[in-house]
Structure formats: C-alpha cells, structure tokens
Design a protein around this motif. Sequence first.
Motif, PDB file in Angstrom:
ATOM      1  N   PRO A  93       3.506  -5.282   8.731  1.00  0.00           N
ATOM      2  CA  PRO A  93       3.422  -3.827   8.592  1.00  0.00           C
ATOM      3  C   PRO A  93       4.130  -3.363   7.324  1.00  0.00           C
ATOM      4  O   PRO A  93       4.763  -4.152   6.614  1.00  0.00           O
ATOM      5  CB  PRO A  93       4.105  -3.293   9.848  1.00  0.00           C
ATOM      6  N   SER A  94       4.065  -2.112   7.069  1.00  0.00           N
ATOM      7  CA  SER A  94       4.672  -1.516   5.877  1.00  0.00           C
ATOM      8  C   SER A  94       6.162  -1.833   5.788  1.00  0.00           C
ATOM      9  O   SER A  94       6.856  -1.931   6.803  1.00  0.00           O
ATOM     10  CB  SER A  94       4.469   0.000   5.929  1.00  0.00           C
TER      11      SER A  94
ATOM     12  N   ASN B 201      -4.740  -4.602   5.236  1.00  0.00           N
ATOM     13  CA  ASN B 201      -5.628  -5.406   6.048  1.00  0.00           C
ATOM     14  C   ASN B 201      -6.236  -6.476   5.145  1.00  0.00           C
ATOM     15  O   ASN B 201      -6.751  -6.169   4.075  1.00  0.00           O
ATOM     16  CB  ASN B 201      -6.709  -4.495   6.642  1.00  0.00           C
TER      17      ASN B 201
ATOM     18  N   ASN C 292       0.862  -1.172   0.000  1.00  0.00           N
ATOM     19  CA  ASN C 292       0.000   0.000   0.000  1.00  0.00           C
ATOM     20  C   ASN C 292       0.903   1.227   0.000  1.00  0.00           C
ATOM     21  O   ASN C 292       1.318   1.686   1.048  1.00  0.00           O
ATOM     22  CB  ASN C 292      -0.917  -0.021   1.221  1.00  0.00           C
ATOM     23  N   ASP C 293       1.232   1.726  -1.189  1.00  0.00           N
ATOM     24  CA  ASP C 293       2.167   2.843  -1.333  1.00  0.00           C
ATOM     25  C   ASP C 293       1.505   3.947  -2.142  1.00  0.00           C
ATOM     26  O   ASP C 293       1.375   3.841  -3.363  1.00  0.00           O
ATOM     27  CB  ASP C 293       3.447   2.358  -2.017  1.00  0.00           C
TER      28      ASP C 293
ATOM     29  N   THR D 265       8.601   0.451   7.655  1.00  0.00           N
ATOM     30  CA  THR D 265       8.946   0.259   9.068  1.00  0.00           C
ATOM     31  C   THR D 265      10.181  -0.621   9.240  1.00  0.00           C
ATOM     32  O   THR D 265      10.768  -0.654  10.312  1.00  0.00           O
ATOM     33  CB  THR D 265       7.778  -0.384   9.853  1.00  0.00           C
TER      34      THR D 265
ATOM     35  N   SER E 283       0.622 -11.468   6.861  1.00  0.00           N
ATOM     36  CA  SER E 283       0.368 -10.036   6.971  1.00  0.00           C
ATOM     37  C   SER E 283       1.510  -9.409   7.761  1.00  0.00           C
ATOM     38  O   SER E 283       1.985  -9.988   8.736  1.00  0.00           O
ATOM     39  CB  SER E 283      -0.970  -9.820   7.696  1.00  0.00           C
TER      40      SER E 283
ATOM     41  N   ASP F 157       1.221  -3.736   4.994  1.00  0.00           N
ATOM     42  CA  ASP F 157       0.394  -2.556   5.263  1.00  0.00           C
ATOM     43  C   ASP F 157      -0.970  -2.656   4.569  1.00  0.00           C
ATOM     44  O   ASP F 157      -1.517  -1.673   4.107  1.00  0.00           O
ATOM     45  CB  ASP F 157       1.130  -1.275   4.848  1.00  0.00           C
TER      46      ASP F 157
ATOM     47  N   HIS G 145       0.033  -9.759  12.641  1.00  0.00           N
ATOM     48  CA  HIS G 145       1.239  -9.642  11.824  1.00  0.00           C
ATOM     49  C   HIS G 145       2.165 -10.830  12.078  1.00  0.00           C
ATOM     50  O   HIS G 145       2.320 -11.284  13.211  1.00  0.00           O
ATOM     51  CB  HIS G 145       1.986  -8.347  12.123  1.00  0.00           C
TER      52      HIS G 145
END
Length: 183
Positions: A154-155, A127, A68-69, A158, A152, A125, A139
Amino acid sequence: MEQRLPDFVLAGLYKNSLVITGDAISPANTLAKDSTSPVAQPLPAAPAVPPKQWYLGNNGKHIAIIVNDAGAVYLNDESLQFLSSILSACKLNLGDVAIINRHQEPVLFSFLKSHLQPVVLLAFDVNLQQLQLPFTIPHYQVQLYDQCQFLSAPSLQTMLGESKEAKLEKTKLWLSLKKIFQL
C-alpha cells in the motif's frame, strides 16, 4: 491537391540547418571564388537538450521503486524521508534506486525493463496490472517474473506515524524486504 508551405515558414523551421544537395548547385546560384565574396561558414551545432529526468536516484543497483503521488514530482518529503530510512535499513541509499512517480510518469514494465533493467521492483499504491504485468499479487508477497523480484504494498502514507495500523504495515513491509535483500 498538394499544399506547399510558404518559404518563410520553411526558413523558420530550418533556421539552424544548411543543406546543399548536388542537384541544387548550378552556376546561377554559386558565389564567385574571389576574395570579396562572402564564404559560407558552418552554423554551430544546436546544444543537445538533456532528456527530462523521469526518476529520482541513480539506479546503481537496479532497484525500481514505483509510487503514486499526485501531489509531488517524485515523492512528498515525509514519504521520501521514510523511504530513505527503509533503504538505509536495507543497506541501500537513493543512489542505488530509481524512484518513479507513476502519477507523473505512467510507465509500463516493458519500458522500465529496457531503460532501468530492474532486478527488484517495489510498487507502492500501484496495481501491477497498471504496469501491464500479466499477474497480480497480494500486498507484501514477493514474486519472481522476468528475472525481477516484485513486491506490491500500500501507499507509503499508510506507514507513516506511530499508530497501530502504521506499525503493522511497516512490519509486513520489513519482513518482505528481508526476503528480497537477504537481511
């Protein structure tokens, strides 16, 4: 009340098509069969428009990576470089995967399943309910559903850098990837 488009509008819409139906042919609208009459030539076919490439990679091993960018077509350069190094550590490359930026292409799992046949889906990132999957997972937990392994996380942002937090996220990701790819 029936509305009819003017002839010039119809002609503009179908300028590269020629259709003659059996009931449209009559002596009044056929050309004489002599050598001075023009002969109707078929129009060249319009070139096929290639479909828009909605993912990056070749999907060689049916591994879908959803990111998701908002600032990139697929993925920003720094994250792409990091992802490439992760793939390399898993003995994979960009030819093995399909990277989809959900911000640009809001696809659902049913679409991905029919077009890419993923056996692994990594969501960074994103859901999983945004993909219309019937479950959520924490995650870094590996989940099997519909002949596909899901992870799943996080981005990727991170995980960039050398901070303690970034290193911790990279370690968690690596442990999960080792399970998925049996490394």
